[in-house]
Design a protein around this motif. Structure first.
Motif, short mmCIF file in Angstrom:
data_model
loop_
_atom_site.label_atom_id
_atom_site.label_comp_id
_atom_site.label_asym_id
_atom_site.label_seq_id
_atom_site.Cartn_x
_atom_site.Cartn_y
_atom_site.Cartn_z
N MET A 1 13.66 -16.42 -2.58
CA MET A 1 13.18 -15.17 -3.23
C MET A 1 14.15 -14.19 -2.36
N GLU A 2 14.25 -12.93 -3.35
CA GLU A 2 15.25 -11.87 -2.85
C GLU A 2 14.12 -10.80 -2.27
N ARG A 3 14.98 -10.15 -1.16
CA ARG A 3 14.59 -9.08 -0.44
C ARG A 3 14.86 -7.70 -1.19
N TYR A 19 3.79 6.11 -9.36
CA TYR A 19 2.70 4.98 -9.83
C TYR A 19 3.59 3.74 -10.39
N ASN A 20 4.42 3.89 -11.33
CA ASN A 20 5.09 2.78 -11.65
C ASN A 20 6.10 2.06 -11.03
N ALA A 21 6.74 2.77 -10.03
CA ALA A 21 7.34 1.86 -9.06
C ALA A 21 6.34 1.24 -7.90
N LEU A 22 5.30 1.45 -7.82
CA LEU A 22 4.16 0.59 -7.00
C LEU A 22 3.80 -0.41 -7.82
N ARG A 23 3.73 -0.28 -9.21
CA ARG A 23 3.35 -1.14 -9.97
C ARG A 23 4.39 -2.49 -10.10
N TRP A 24 5.70 -1.88 -9.93
CA TRP A 24 6.85 -2.58 -10.05
C TRP A 24 6.81 -3.45 -8.94
N MET A 28 6.95 -7.53 -8.20
CA MET A 28 7.91 -8.43 -7.38
C MET A 28 7.37 -9.15 -6.36
N VAL A 29 6.33 -8.53 -5.85
CA VAL A 29 5.35 -9.25 -4.61
C VAL A 29 4.67 -10.72 -5.21
N ALA A 30 4.06 -10.33 -6.48
CA ALA A 30 3.55 -11.44 -6.95
C ALA A 30 4.45 -12.45 -7.47
N GLY A 32 6.69 -13.24 -5.74
CA GLY A 32 7.09 -14.26 -4.30
C GLY A 32 8.38 -13.50 -3.86
N HIS A 33 8.86 -12.38 -4.01
CA HIS A 33 9.96 -11.71 -3.35
C HIS A 33 9.22 -10.91 -2.23
N GLU A 34 10.28 -10.74 -1.31
CA GLU A 34 10.00 -9.73 0.00
C GLU A 34 10.23 -8.26 -0.26
N VAL A 35 9.21 -7.42 0.08
CA VAL A 35 9.39 -6.11 -0.66
C VAL A 35 9.13 -5.04 0.67
N ARG A 36 9.79 -3.93 0.64
CA ARG A 36 9.35 -3.01 1.58
C ARG A 36 9.61 -1.57 0.82
N VAL A 37 8.84 -0.69 1.12
CA VAL A 37 8.72 0.38 0.28
C VAL A 37 8.99 1.69 1.30
N PHE A 38 9.90 2.58 0.91
CA PHE A 38 10.21 3.73 1.61
C PHE A 38 9.93 5.18 1.04
#
Length: 116
Positions: A1-3, A19-24, A28-30, A32-38
């Motif tokens: 999966m992608e980072r 709000y929409n970015a956090l939903r998105w 992505m986490v659901a 199976g992707h690895e996610v980070r938020v800044f």
């Protein structure tokens, strides 16, 4: 999966971009992707602890905490926190004071950067 790295700029309320970015990011986490938020600028308020919003209204602190509970790293621009008088101990669990150095590291880690 992608980072995937999400970089947010807008205030948490007044527009629905955060709000929409956090939903998105959650989707992505659901998937199976690895996610980070800044969080930059006014978006750092999105991870302030103790947010009180009207019944039935979204709460970005809860959204971000749910991401953190799934292992998503949440970094907040330290300069932006200082400019808003927001100390690290006033952030939700899982969010941390970050820096441009860490953002640069996360950018090279990511296969995709989504700038919102």
């Amino acid at each position: 999966m992608e980072r995937v790295l999400f970089v947010l700029h807008d205030p948490p309320y007044g527009t629905e971009r955060v709000y929409n970015a956090l939903r998105w990011a959650a989707q992505m986490v659901a998937g199976g992707h690895e996610v980070r938020v800044f969080f930059f600028g006014d978006s750092v308020v999105a991870v302030a602890a103790g947010q009180k919003v009207p019944d039935g209204y979204y709460n970005t602190g809860r959204q971000a905490a749910a991401l953190a509970s799934h292992g998503v790293a949440l970094g907040c621009c330290g300069t932006c926190l200082d400019a808003r008088g927001l100390a690290e101990d006033r952030l939700i669990d899982g969010a941390h004071r970050s820096s441009m150095v860490e953002l640069a590291q996360w950018t090279t880690w990511a296969e995709k950067v989504i700038n919102i």
